[in-house]
Design a protein around this motif. Sequence first.
Motif: not given
Length: 352
Positions: A219-220, A223, A227, A243
């Motif tokens: 998941d990192s 995301t 960001k 996303l």
Amino acid sequence: MNKFLRWILAVVTLATALAFIWIPLSRRIETNRQMPEERARLVICTSERDEVMNAVVPLFEEKYDIQVHLIKGEKTELLERIHAEGNSPEADLIMGLSLSDLYGEEDLFLEYVSVNDKYILPQYRNISGFATGYVLNGSCLVLNQTLARGLGITGYSDLLQPDLTGRIIMANPSISFSGFQQLYNILLTGGGAEDKNAWLLARRVLEQAGKTGIVSSSDSVHTSVAKGEYLVGLASEDACANLMREGADIQIVYPREGSLFVPRTAAILKNAAHPEYARFFLDFLTGKDMQDIFGTLLTSRPVRRDAKTSQFLTDLKEIPVITEDESILQQQREQILERYLKIWKEITEDER
């Protein structure tokens, strides 16, 4: 007081007394009648993303009146747990892993082929006898559109640009399904797991990511790119598409060398406490209604050939899709992981 009045008083008194006795008793009877039986329960070990489970679980619970309890973790953690629990596993089934993740673990699972197997795309049907595919996991590159502008990233070889050193992120192949799939994708499109040049490309991509760019959680990856913490990630299609739907400043790129698509599967544990509930769950996952929800509301690519898909998912016909014989992948898995760990140890030692 005459006899008639005394008789009336006695009747009223008796009626009152009976009322005081009957009302609590009737309430107790009514309360007991309304007491629900203990609700049926299904326990699932899952590495699946939260968005998927948050949609699947309430709908399944509502349809079957079966309460679902989740045990979350990455693939290695979940399999270790199942092994540790031996013949008395807490979970009834495991989901979120590929068939190759379950290689050598066949004795843990109960044979079952869903009633919906005939509707699944032929190349992704249940050939193992125990692992049911429910969505496709597609390897892709995810770019931060603002940061990646002008770099011309269309494939794995483009990740070797000097400007990308330390700005690449991917999940650890030794513990993550998507991470291993990405590593295997690089090897497969580079000539195969035995090819020297394929491993050279894989090593150079890992070096570009560096020690901080290989993370434990898949998941990192997407995301962090969204960001702006990393410029490009080696990710899974569905999470990135989700996303994008939410308005993130990212772009999905299917490597020009080829993008590997494999099904994420679910399998019933052999000593499950409730195998019948687990069968209901597998049929529910592959049913038309849930498959349409996967493809439209959740941006997960369904395995059914008749399912609907979102505008955020590129048509498979427009993607350079590659597939691999799962039996070959299973045979090579341990060898690939051993070589990866050796290379990664060398890279991290050099960074000290």
